[in-house]
Design an enzyme around this catalytic site. Structure first.
Site, PDB file in Angstrom:
ATOM      1  N   ALA A  85     -19.306   0.358  14.685  1.00  0.00           N
ATOM      2  CA  ALA A  85     -20.167  -0.480  15.515  1.00  0.00           C
ATOM      3  C   ALA A  85     -20.999   0.425  16.423  1.00  0.00           C
ATOM      4  CB  ALA A  85     -19.318  -1.417  16.359  1.00  0.00           C
ATOM      5  N   GLY A 101     -15.525   0.091  13.121  1.00  0.00           N
ATOM      6  CA  GLY A 101     -16.067  -1.080  12.430  1.00  0.00           C
ATOM      7  C   GLY A 101     -16.510  -0.754  11.007  1.00  0.00           C
ATOM      8  N   GLU A 107     -13.522  -1.143   9.027  1.00  0.00           N
ATOM      9  CA  GLU A 107     -13.248  -2.581   8.922  1.00  0.00           C
ATOM     10  C   GLU A 107     -14.146  -3.244   7.876  1.00  0.00           C
ATOM     11  OE1 GLU A 107     -13.653  -3.098  13.198  1.00  0.00           O
ATOM     12  OE2 GLU A 107     -11.617  -3.894  13.254  1.00  0.00           O
ATOM     13  N   GLU A 165     -11.169   3.202  17.298  1.00  0.00           N
ATOM     14  CA  GLU A 165     -11.578   2.493  18.526  1.00  0.00           C
ATOM     15  C   GLU A 165     -10.815   2.960  19.757  1.00  0.00           C
ATOM     16  OE1 GLU A 165     -10.945   1.113  15.596  1.00  0.00           O
ATOM     17  OE2 GLU A 165     -12.476  -0.376  15.125  1.00  0.00           O
TER      18      GLU A 165
HETATM   19  N1  COA Z   1     -22.571   4.119  17.741  1.00  0.00           N
HETATM   20  C1  COA Z   1     -23.761   4.513  18.207  1.00  0.00           C
HETATM   21  N2  COA Z   1     -24.272   5.725  17.972  1.00  0.00           N
HETATM   22  C2  COA Z   1     -23.541   6.568  17.229  1.00  0.00           C
HETATM   23  C3  COA Z   1     -22.295   6.227  16.722  1.00  0.00           C
HETATM   24  C4  COA Z   1     -21.810   4.924  16.998  1.00  0.00           C
HETATM   25  N3  COA Z   1     -20.657   4.478  16.518  1.00  0.00           N
HETATM   26  N4  COA Z   1     -21.801   7.283  16.032  1.00  0.00           N
HETATM   27  C5  COA Z   1     -22.725   8.242  16.106  1.00  0.00           C
HETATM   28  N5  COA Z   1     -23.778   7.820  16.825  1.00  0.00           N
HETATM   29  C6  COA Z   1     -25.015   8.564  17.155  1.00  0.00           C
HETATM   30  C7  COA Z   1     -24.771   9.641  18.166  1.00  0.00           C
HETATM   31  O1  COA Z   1     -24.777   9.111  19.468  1.00  0.00           O
HETATM   32  C8  COA Z   1     -25.933  10.540  17.877  1.00  0.00           C
HETATM   33  O2  COA Z   1     -27.099   9.977  18.443  1.00  0.00           O
HETATM   34  P1  COA Z   1     -28.163  10.927  19.249  1.00  0.00           P
HETATM   35  O3  COA Z   1     -28.626  11.924  18.220  1.00  0.00           O
HETATM   36  O4  COA Z   1     -29.216   9.969  19.679  1.00  0.00           O
HETATM   37  O5  COA Z   1     -27.388  11.540  20.358  1.00  0.00           O
HETATM   38  C9  COA Z   1     -26.090  10.446  16.364  1.00  0.00           C
HETATM   39  O6  COA Z   1     -25.455   9.234  16.006  1.00  0.00           O
HETATM   40  C10 COA Z   1     -25.408  11.582  15.627  1.00  0.00           C
HETATM   41  O7  COA Z   1     -24.048  11.634  16.033  1.00  0.00           O
HETATM   42  P2  COA Z   1     -23.323  12.982  16.509  1.00  0.00           P
HETATM   43  O8  COA Z   1     -22.142  12.605  17.334  1.00  0.00           O
HETATM   44  O9  COA Z   1     -24.326  13.894  17.137  1.00  0.00           O
HETATM   45  O10 COA Z   1     -22.897  13.572  15.098  1.00  0.00           O
HETATM   46  P3  COA Z   1     -21.644  14.510  14.788  1.00  0.00           P
HETATM   47  O11 COA Z   1     -21.783  14.872  13.350  1.00  0.00           O
HETATM   48  O12 COA Z   1     -21.521  15.584  15.787  1.00  0.00           O
HETATM   49  O13 COA Z   1     -20.343  13.570  14.967  1.00  0.00           O
HETATM   50  C11 COA Z   1     -19.021  11.568  14.602  1.00  0.00           C
HETATM   51  C12 COA Z   1     -20.149  12.503  14.097  1.00  0.00           C
HETATM   52  C13 COA Z   1     -19.015  10.371  13.653  1.00  0.00           C
HETATM   53  C14 COA Z   1     -17.698  12.292  14.565  1.00  0.00           C
HETATM   54  C15 COA Z   1     -19.319  11.115  16.052  1.00  0.00           C
HETATM   55  O14 COA Z   1     -20.662  10.660  16.122  1.00  0.00           O
HETATM   56  C16 COA Z   1     -18.426   9.989  16.510  1.00  0.00           C
HETATM   57  O15 COA Z   1     -17.292  10.214  16.885  1.00  0.00           O
HETATM   58  N6  COA Z   1     -18.954   8.744  16.513  1.00  0.00           N
HETATM   59  C17 COA Z   1     -18.192   7.576  16.919  1.00  0.00           C
HETATM   60  C18 COA Z   1     -17.278   7.118  15.824  1.00  0.00           C
HETATM   61  C19 COA Z   1     -16.399   5.988  16.275  1.00  0.00           C
HETATM   62  O16 COA Z   1     -15.445   6.168  17.007  1.00  0.00           O
HETATM   63  N7  COA Z   1     -16.737   4.771  15.830  1.00  0.00           N
HETATM   64  C20 COA Z   1     -15.979   3.609  16.160  1.00  0.00           C
HETATM   65  C21 COA Z   1     -16.647   2.872  17.214  1.00  0.00           C
HETATM   66  S1  COA Z   1     -15.725   1.517  17.768  1.00  0.00           S
END
Ligand code: COA
Length: 259
Positions: free
Chosen positions: A66, A110, A113, A133
């Protein structure tokens, strides 16, 4: 139909739906979820589409879950209002046609999910998955607490949900979180091969079989067995049953009518 956050392509009987917010790792904004609900309903009603594949744009992510940005400032009442409408996960759950999740990279929160609400999960060897989450101070809200345990058992579900760890595709395969793992380079080929195989069967029988098997996740055994008997009886009344049986006895391929 034009979409802002989703791409739709048709390859023979299979529709490919791509989550297309590559710069945000295909994070599912409200708009994306609403568009996905709309496209899935349209494809379910489209007689030319027999199977649906969902994937993420690019090589990096299926979806990172999400859109976390949208959680900021959201109130409990607003969240409840969202649950009063049918959610994306409820919608995926109710689509009659088979849906394959083609997991091409990050699949978190999500996103997991969504994949779990689909019928079959095929992952690239390079994919990583997690019910993450807890790392941002919340819990699964798209069915993860229920579907994960049903797929991987209570212990694995609790481990993934409470620790918020990411697992690689081979571990996901080992615990039953995904059904098949192939190298990224072969992911599309293998997914479409399976989708085409399913599409080559009687569409009616496929829908009945899907309904019967999926009922096993929500019904007690005695009710599930009764439901199977009802659907089996329905299949007995179909033209495709007559054709399938005749084709077998005449040693030829069946020509399905889908009724
Ligand atoms: N929601 C909104 N934006 C997200 C996102 C999410 N779930 N996951 C990644 N992004 C965005 C980042 O904020 C970043 O945006 P920006 O370039 O404007 O700053 C872009 O996507 C790239 O992500 P980044 O974190 O720089 O890439 P990475 O390769 O270093 O890391 C992840 C990748 C997936 C490990 C990391 O983005 C992450 O932990 N995301 C959240 C995952 C999560 O917990 N999802 C469940 C949510 S309930």
């Amino acid at each position: 139909m034009n979409y802002e956050t989703i791409l739709v392509a048709h390859r023979g009987p299979t529709a490919l739906v791509t989550l297309n917010r590559q710069d945000k790792l295909n994070a599912m904004s409200m708009i994306l979820k609403e568009e996905l609900i709309r496209v899935l309903r349209e494809l379910d009603a489209d007689t030319n589409t027999r199977t649906i594949v969902i994937t993420g744009a690019g090589q990096k992510a299926f979806t990172a879950g999400a859109d976390i940005q949208e959680f900021q400032g959201r109130t409990a009442i607003e969240q409840w209002r969202m649950y009063e409408r049918m959610t994306l996960y409820d919608t995926v759950d109710r689509i009659a046609k088979p849906i394959l999740a083609m997991i091409n990279g990050y699949c978190f929160g999500g996103g997991l999910e969504l994949a779990m609400a689909c019928d079959i999960r095929i992952a690239a060897a390079e994919a990583t998955l997690g019910q993450t989450e807890i790392n941002i101070g919340i819990i699964p809200g798209g069915g993860g607490s229920q579907r994960l345990a049903r797929l991987v058992g209570l212990g694995n579900a609790l481990k993934l949900t409470l620790a918020g760890d990411r697992v690689d595709a081979s571990e996901a395969l080992r615990i039953g979180l995904v059904d098949e793992v192939v190298p990224q380079a072969r992911l599309e080929q293998r997914t479409f091969e399976l989708a085409a195989k399913i599409a080559s069967k009687s569409a009616l029988a496929v829908r009945l079989a899907k309904a019967a098997v999926r009922a096993s996740a929500r019904l007690p055994l005695d009710q599930g067995l009764r439901y199977e008997q009802s659907l089996f009886s329905l299949a007995m009344a179909s033209e495709d049953k007559e054709e399938g049986v005749r084709a077998f006895l005449e040693k030829r391929d069946a020509s399905w009518k889908d009724r």
